[in-house]
Design a protein around this motif. Structure first.
Motif, PDB file in Angstrom:
ATOM      1  N   TYR A   1      14.529  11.464  22.828  1.00  9.98           N
ATOM      2  CA  TYR A   1      14.614  11.929  23.441  1.00  9.98           C
ATOM      3  C   TYR A   1      15.368  12.987  23.211  1.00  9.98           C
ATOM      4  CZ  TYR A   1      14.428  13.474  27.949  1.00  9.98           C
ATOM      5  OH  TYR A   1      15.226  15.065  29.562  1.00  9.98           O
ATOM      6  N   GLU A   2      16.734  12.434  23.254  1.00 11.23           N
ATOM      7  CA  GLU A   2      17.941  12.960  23.451  1.00 11.23           C
ATOM      8  C   GLU A   2      17.648  14.266  21.997  1.00 11.23           C
ATOM      9  OE1 GLU A   2      21.061  10.473  21.889  1.00 11.23           O
ATOM     10  OE2 GLU A   2      20.703   9.709  24.024  1.00 11.23           O
ATOM     11  N   ARG A   3      17.013  14.668  21.629  1.00  7.02           N
ATOM     12  CA  ARG A   3      16.627  15.502  20.222  1.00  7.02           C
ATOM     13  C   ARG A   3      15.777  16.170  21.250  1.00  7.02           C
ATOM     14  NH1 ARG A   3      15.400  14.696  13.780  1.00  7.02           N
ATOM     15  NH2 ARG A   3      16.305  17.558  13.403  1.00  7.02           N
ATOM     16  N   PHE A   4      14.355  15.762  21.299  1.00  5.12           N
ATOM     17  CA  PHE A   4      13.799  16.606  21.768  1.00  5.12           C
ATOM     18  C   PHE A   4      13.253  16.621  23.609  1.00  5.12           C
ATOM     19  CE2 PHE A   4      12.195  15.552  18.173  1.00  5.12           C
ATOM     20  CZ  PHE A   4      12.520  16.539  17.113  1.00  5.12           C
ATOM     21  N   SER A   5      14.268  17.040  24.049  1.00  5.48           N
ATOM     22  CA  SER A   5      14.496  16.465  25.627  1.00  5.48           C
ATOM     23  C   SER A   5      13.489  17.437  26.569  1.00  5.48           C
ATOM     24  CB  SER A   5      15.940  16.626  25.971  1.00  5.48           C
ATOM     25  OG  SER A   5      16.464  18.606  26.139  1.00  5.48           O
ATOM     26  N   ASP A   6      13.568  18.728  25.538  1.00  2.00           N
ATOM     27  CA  ASP A   6      11.456  19.306  26.243  1.00  2.00           C
ATOM     28  C   ASP A   6      10.533  18.459  26.687  1.00  2.00           C
ATOM     29  OD1 ASP A   6      11.667  19.488  23.863  1.00  2.00           O
ATOM     30  OD2 ASP A   6      10.517  21.642  24.019  1.00  2.00           O
ATOM     31  N   SER A   7      11.040  17.149  26.188  1.00  2.00           N
ATOM     32  CA  SER A   7       9.410  16.586  25.958  1.00  2.00           C
ATOM     33  C   SER A   7       9.914  14.877  26.508  1.00  2.00           C
ATOM     34  CB  SER A   7       9.030  16.582  24.736  1.00  2.00           C
ATOM     35  OG  SER A   7       7.559  15.446  24.310  1.00  2.00           O
ATOM     36  N   PRO A   8       9.258  15.081  27.885  1.00  2.00           N
ATOM     37  CA  PRO A   8       9.633  13.786  28.375  1.00  2.00           C
ATOM     38  C   PRO A   8       8.710  12.964  28.729  1.00  2.00           C
ATOM     39  CG  PRO A   8       8.363  15.340  30.050  1.00  2.00           C
ATOM     40  CD  PRO A   8       8.436  16.672  29.007  1.00  2.00           C
ATOM     41  N   ARG A   9       7.973  12.774  27.235  1.00  2.00           N
ATOM     42  CA  ARG A   9       6.493  12.155  27.134  1.00  2.00           C
ATOM     43  C   ARG A   9       7.570  11.534  25.426  1.00  2.00           C
ATOM     44  NH1 ARG A   9       1.617  12.956  23.546  1.00  2.00           N
ATOM     45  NH2 ARG A   9       1.724  10.153  21.917  1.00  2.00           N
ATOM     46  N   TYR A  10       8.812  11.038  25.728  1.00  2.00           N
ATOM     47  CA  TYR A  10       9.663  10.216  24.544  1.00  2.00           C
ATOM     48  C   TYR A  10      10.541   9.607  25.796  1.00  2.00           C
ATOM     49  CZ  TYR A  10       8.633  13.378  20.507  1.00  2.00           C
ATOM     50  OH  TYR A  10       8.074  13.829  19.513  1.00  2.00           O
ATOM     51  N   ALA A  11      11.195   9.996  26.398  1.00  2.00           N
ATOM     52  CA  ALA A  11      11.999   9.397  27.629  1.00  2.00           C
ATOM     53  C   ALA A  11      10.689   8.182  28.215  1.00  2.00           C
ATOM     54  CB  ALA A  11      12.496   9.929  28.456  1.00  2.00           C
ATOM     55  N   TYR A  12       9.464   8.458  28.526  1.00  2.00           N
ATOM     56  CA  TYR A  12       8.641   7.633  28.598  1.00  2.00           C
ATOM     57  C   TYR A  12       7.908   6.363  28.284  1.00  2.00           C
ATOM     58  CZ  TYR A  12       4.504   5.814  30.691  1.00  2.00           C
ATOM     59  OH  TYR A  12       3.511   5.042  31.581  1.00  2.00           O
ATOM     60  N   GLU A  13       8.517   7.082  26.921  1.00  2.00           N
ATOM     61  CA  GLU A  13       7.854   6.001  25.401  1.00  2.00           C
ATOM     62  C   GLU A  13       9.189   4.421  25.449  1.00  2.00           C
ATOM     63  OE1 GLU A  13       6.767   7.956  22.247  1.00  2.00           O
ATOM     64  OE2 GLU A  13       5.079   8.245  22.946  1.00  2.00           O
ATOM     65  N   ALA A  14      10.367   5.841  25.878  1.00  2.00           N
ATOM     66  CA  ALA A  14      12.201   5.072  25.665  1.00  2.00           C
ATOM     67  C   ALA A  14      11.721   3.834  26.764  1.00  2.00           C
ATOM     68  CB  ALA A  14      12.867   5.091  25.820  1.00  2.00           C
TER      69      ALA A  14
END
Length: 166
Positions: free
Chosen positions: A1-14
Motif C-alpha cells: 500500500y505504501e508503494r501504491f497508495s492510490d490503490s486502497p485495495r492493498y490497504a484492505y488486503e493488509a
C-alpha cells in the motif's frame, strides 16, 4: 500500500491479514484507510468495508463504536439482513456493557422513525428496554414498557402473525 497508495485495495488486503492475525486494532486502522478510498475498491471490498470497520470498532469499544453505521442500518427501508446485523451488533454491545448509554440514544432515535404498526418498532423497543434495565433507569424503562404494551395491544391484529419477530 505504501508503494501504491492510490490503490486502497492493498490497504484492505493488509487489513484482512492483520485481522486474521488477531491484531484487530491494526486491522481497523488499515480498513479505515481502505474506507477512505472506497470508490476505488473492488465492489466486494467496498460492500464489506463499512460493516467491517463498524464491527471492529464495536468489538473494541473504539471511537463511535460504529454506531453511526449501525443506526443507518436500522432505518426504515433498509433490507432485513442489514437491520438484523445492526440489532445483533447493538445487542453484543449491550451484553458486554460497551457504550450502553450511546446505544440507548441510537435505539431511541431509530425507534422514532417507525410507526407502531411495524414489527421493527417493537424489536427496537425491546432492546432499548434491555439497555435501560442494565443502566438501572427503571423509571424510563417503565414508561417505555407501558408505551410498547399499549401500542402492541392497539396494533397486534395488524402485525404479520407468521413473523417470529411479532
Amino acid at each position: 500500500y505504501e508503494r501504491f497508495s492510490d490503490s486502497p485495495r492493498y490497504a484492505y488486503e493488509a487489513a484482512v491479514a492483520w485481522e486474521r492475525g488477531g491484531k484487530t486494532t491494526e486491522a481497523e486502522r488499515w480498513y479505515s484507510l481502505a474506507q477512505k478510498g472506497r470508490a476505488k475498491l473492488p465492489a466486494d471490498y467496498a460492500a464489506a468495508v463499512d460493516a467491517t470497520v463498524a464491527r471492529l470498532r464495536a468489538e473494541a469499544g473504539n471511537g463511535d463504536m460504529g454506531l453511526s453505521y449501525w443506526q443507518e442500518c436500522l432505518a426504515p427501508g433498509t433490507n432485513e439482513t442489514l437491520f438484523v446485523s445492526a440489532m445483533a451488533a447493538l445487542d453484543r454491545m449491550v451484553m458486554t456493557n460497551k457504550g450502553i448509554d450511546k446505544v440507548v440514544a441510537v435505539l431511541d432515535r431509530s425507534l422514532q422513525a417507525y410507526t407502531t404498526n411495524q414489527v421493527r418498532y417493537y424489536l427496537l423497543g425491546a432492546l432499548e428496554l434491555e439497555c435501560l434495565s442494565r443502566l438501572n433507569r427503571m423509571s424510563d424503562a417503565g414508561k417505555l414498557a407501558a408505551t410498547l404494551v399499549n401500542a402492541f395491544s392497539e396494533n397486534e391484529k395488524t402485525l404479520p402473525p407468521q413473523s417470529p419477530a411479532t
